[in-house]
Write an enzyme that holds these catalytic residues in place. Structure first.
Site, PDB file in Angstrom:
ATOM      1  CD  GLU A   1      -2.854   1.007   2.503  1.00  0.00           C
ATOM      2  OE1 GLU A   1      -3.209  -0.119   2.919  1.00  0.00           O
ATOM      3  OE2 GLU A   1      -3.214   2.068   3.026  1.00  0.00           O
TER       4      GLU A   1
ATOM      5  CE  LYS B   1      -5.825  -1.770   6.009  1.00  0.00           C
ATOM      6  NZ  LYS B   1      -5.070  -0.864   5.144  1.00  0.00           N
TER       7      LYS B   1
ATOM      8  CG  ASP C   1       2.088 -16.968  12.365  1.00  0.00           C
ATOM      9  OD1 ASP C   1       1.256 -16.278  11.740  1.00  0.00           O
ATOM     10  OD2 ASP C   1       1.826 -18.073  12.851  1.00  0.00           O
TER      11      ASP C   1
ATOM     12  CG  HIS D   1      -3.777   7.474   0.535  1.00  0.00           C
ATOM     13  ND1 HIS D   1      -3.215   6.630   1.461  1.00  0.00           N
ATOM     14  CD2 HIS D   1      -4.334   6.696  -0.408  1.00  0.00           C
ATOM     15  CE1 HIS D   1      -3.433   5.382   1.081  1.00  0.00           C
ATOM     16  NE2 HIS D   1      -4.104   5.395  -0.046  1.00  0.00           N
TER      17      HIS D   1
HETATM   18  C1  MEV Z   1      -5.538   2.880   5.662  1.00  0.00           C
HETATM   19  O1  MEV Z   1      -4.793   1.773   5.199  1.00  0.00           O
HETATM   20  C2  MEV Z   1      -5.421   3.018   7.165  1.00  0.00           C
HETATM   21  C3  MEV Z   1      -6.264   4.122   7.795  1.00  0.00           C
HETATM   22  O2  MEV Z   1      -7.628   3.941   7.427  1.00  0.00           O
HETATM   23  C4  MEV Z   1      -6.096   4.016   9.294  1.00  0.00           C
HETATM   24  C5  MEV Z   1      -7.034   4.883  10.094  1.00  0.00           C
HETATM   25  O3  MEV Z   1      -8.137   5.217   9.620  1.00  0.00           O
HETATM   26  O4  MEV Z   1      -6.663   5.179  11.251  1.00  0.00           O
HETATM   27  C6  MEV Z   1      -5.862   5.481   7.288  1.00  0.00           C
END
Ligand code: MEV
Length: 434
Positions: free
Chosen positions: A85, A274, A290, A387
Site C-alpha cells: 500500500e 487496521k 507469523d 495519500h
Molecule cells: C488505511 O490503510 C489506514 C487508515 O484507514 C487508518 C485509520 O483510519 O486510522 C488510514
C-alpha cells in the site's frame, strides 16, 4: 471451463509439471504459467521456497521499503517494511521523526511467555479434577520443562499453570458442554514458540487425563498471548505538532478526538487498528514473523473486556500529547523462515535486534507511529491529500509509465486532482508514450 481442482500427486510433481497441470486444467493461461515459472528469485531460490511450504509453483514479490527516523529506547533503527500500500512507509517515517524530536519511543516488552491450552472434557467432578490438577502443578511444570530441556538453560521454561472451568451459563439452553481448560505458561525466550508450546501441550495430555479422569481433546497454543505484551509510549510537546496550517493544539485535539472515537466505537476501532497493523504486519513480514498470529492476538486482546477497542490510545497531559499502544506480541528471532529465507535474514540483521523482546518493541513502536501518522492526518487535512500524491505514482505505473515518466505523470494527476488510470493513459498518449 476449468477442470477439477483435485490433482492427485501434485506435491510430487516438479515445478514445471505443476504449472503445466494447472494450465492443462484451465486454471492459468500460458502467459500466467510463464510468469509463475519466471519468478526465480535472487533472494529466495526456488529450491528453498519449495521446502518452506507445499505445492509451490512460484514466488511472489512485494516492495521492501525502509521506515526511517526510529529512536526506540535510546537506540536508532532503520525498519524494513514489506507492504503493497502506498503512503504507509512515508507516513510512518514522518511520525517517527516527530517522536524522535521529542526523545523517541519508550517500549517495555514482557518476557516471552506463551500460553498453551489443553482442553479436558467429561470429568465427572470438574471442581475436584481442577483441584487435583492444581495440586500437581510443580510436577506438571517439571514435566513441561523436561519436554524442552534446553529452555531452562536459556533462561526460559515453564513459569506457571492454571485451570479454567468453562461452563455454559444456562446449560439447558446451551449447546455447549462444560470443560476444563488447562493453561500452561512457558517462556520461549527468542523463539516465537508455537511448535514448542504445541509439543509441550501434547506431552502433558496423558498426565492430565490420568489426574483429571477426563479426556483431553485440543492441545494447542493460544494466540491471545496476553502474558507476552509490549507497551510502547511516546510523549510529544503539543507545540511541536503544528502542521499544514493547523496549530499544535488543533492537531493534538484532532488526535485525541480520533482516539476517543475509537475508544467508543468498534466500527472506528477496527479501522484505527487496521492502520496500526499496516505498520506492524509490514515489519513482521519483512522479518519472517507469523503475522496472522500477531493480528489474532492483538485483535482478541482489545476485545477481552467484551467491547472491541483500540490498540493505541492518545490523551493530553499538560502541554504534551501522550500515546500508548499495548498488545500481545509473539515474535521470534530464531527458527521458522528466519533460518531459511535469505532476504528475511538480511532484513532482520538490518534491524540489529538482539532478542525477540527487542524485535517486539520495534514492532510496537512502528504500530504506534503508524497510528499517529494516520489520525494526525484524519483529524486535520483528511487522509486523501497525502495519500493521493503517493497513490498517483502507482496509478501512473499501472497505466504503463516507466522511469522518470512515472513522477511526471503522477505530478500531473495530482495537479489535476484526477488520480485515475484512464486519465494517466490519456496523459501518456498525449506525450506520445505507450
Ligand atoms: C488505511 O490503510 C489506514 C487508515 O484507514 C487508518 C485509520 O483510519 O486510522 C488510514
Amino acid at each position: 471451463m476449468v477442470g477439477s481442482s483435485r490433482i492427485p500427486g501434485f506435491y510430487r510433481l516438479t515445478r514445471h509439471e505443476r504449472v503445466a497441470r494447472l494450465e492443462a486444467a484451465g486454471f492459468v493461461t500460458a502467459e500466467q504459467g510463464a510468469l509463475l515459472l519466471a519468478s526465480e528469485g535472487a533472494a529466495l531460490p526456488f529450491a528453498v521456497a519449495d521446502k518452506m511450504i507445499e505445492n509451490v509453483v512460484g514466488l511472489f514479490e512485494l516492495p521492501i521499503g525502509i521506515g526511517l527516523n526510529f529512536l526506540i529506547n535510546g537506540r536508532d533503527y532503520v525498519v524494513p517494511m514489506v507492504v503493497e500500500e502506498p503512503s504507509i512507509v512515508a507516513a510512518v517515517s514522518h511520525a517517527a521523526a516527530l517522536v524522535r524530536d521529542a526523545g523517541g519511543f519508550e517500549v517495555v516488552a514482557d518476557n516471552s511467555v506463551m500460553t498453551g491450552q489443553i482442553q479436558i472434557v467429561g470429568c465427572s467432578d470438574p471442581a475436584a479434577a481442577m483441584e487435583r490438577i492444581l495440586a500437581e502443578r510443580p510436577r506438571l511444570l517439571a514435566l513441561a520443562d523436561s519436554l524442552e530441556p534446553g529452555m531452562r538453560a536459556r533462561g526460559g521454561g515453564a513459569s506457571d499453570l492454571d485451570v479454567r472451568w468453562i461452563r455454559p451459563r444456562d446449560s439447558s439452553a446451551s449447546r455447549h458442554r462444560s470443560m476444563l481448560v488447562v493453561h500452561l505458561y512457558f517462556d520461549t525466550r527468542d523463539a516465537m514458540g508455537a511448535n514448542l508450546i504445541n509439543t509441550i501441550c501434547e506431552g502433558l495430555a496423558d498426565q492430565l487425563e490420568a489426574i483429571s479422569g477426563g479426556q483431553v481433546f485440543l492441545r494447542i497454543l493460544s494466540n491471545l498471548a496476553d502474558r507476552r505484551r509490549v507497551r510502547a509510549r511516546c510523549r510529544l510537546p503539543v507545540a511541536n505538532l503544528a502542521w499544514q496550517g493547523f496549530s499544535g493544539t488543533e492537531v493534538a485535539d484532532g488526535i485525541v478526538r480520533a482516539s476517543e472515537f475509537a475508544e467508543c466505537d468498534p466500527y472506528r476501532a477496527a479501522t484505527h487498528n487496521k492502520g496500526i497493523m499496516n505498520g506492524i504486519d509490514a515489519v513482521a513480514i519483512a522479518t519472517g514473523q507469523d503475522w496472522r498470529a500477531i493480528e489474532a492476538g492483538a485483535h482478541a486482546f482489545v476485545a477481552l473486556d467484551g467491547q472491541y477497542g483500540p490498540m493505541a490510545r492518545w490523551w493530553l497531559e499538560g502541554e504534551a500529547l501522550v500515546g500508548e499502544l499495548d498488545i500481545p506480541m509473539a515474535v521470534g528471532i530464531v527458527g521458522g523462515p528466519i533460518r531459511l529465507h535469505p532476504m528475511v535474514k538480511a532484513l532482520l540483521s538490518m534491524l540489529r535486534v538482539e532478542t525477540a523482546g527487542e524485535l517486539g518493541s520495534v514492532l510496537a513502536a512502528v504500530g504506534l507511529a503508524q497510528n499517529l501518522a494516520a489520525i494526525k492526518a484524519l483529524g486535520t487535512t483528511g487522509i486523501q491529500r497525502g495519500h493521493m500524491a503517493l497513490h498517483a505514482r502507482s496509478v501512473a505505473a499501472t497505466a504503463g509509465a516507466e522511469g522518470d515518466v512515472v513522477e511526471q505523470i503522477a505530478a500531473q494527476l495530482v495537479a489535476e486532482k484526477c488520480v485515475k488510470v484512464e486519465r494517466a493513459r490519456e496523459l501518456l498518449a498525449m506525450h506520445g508514450l505507450p
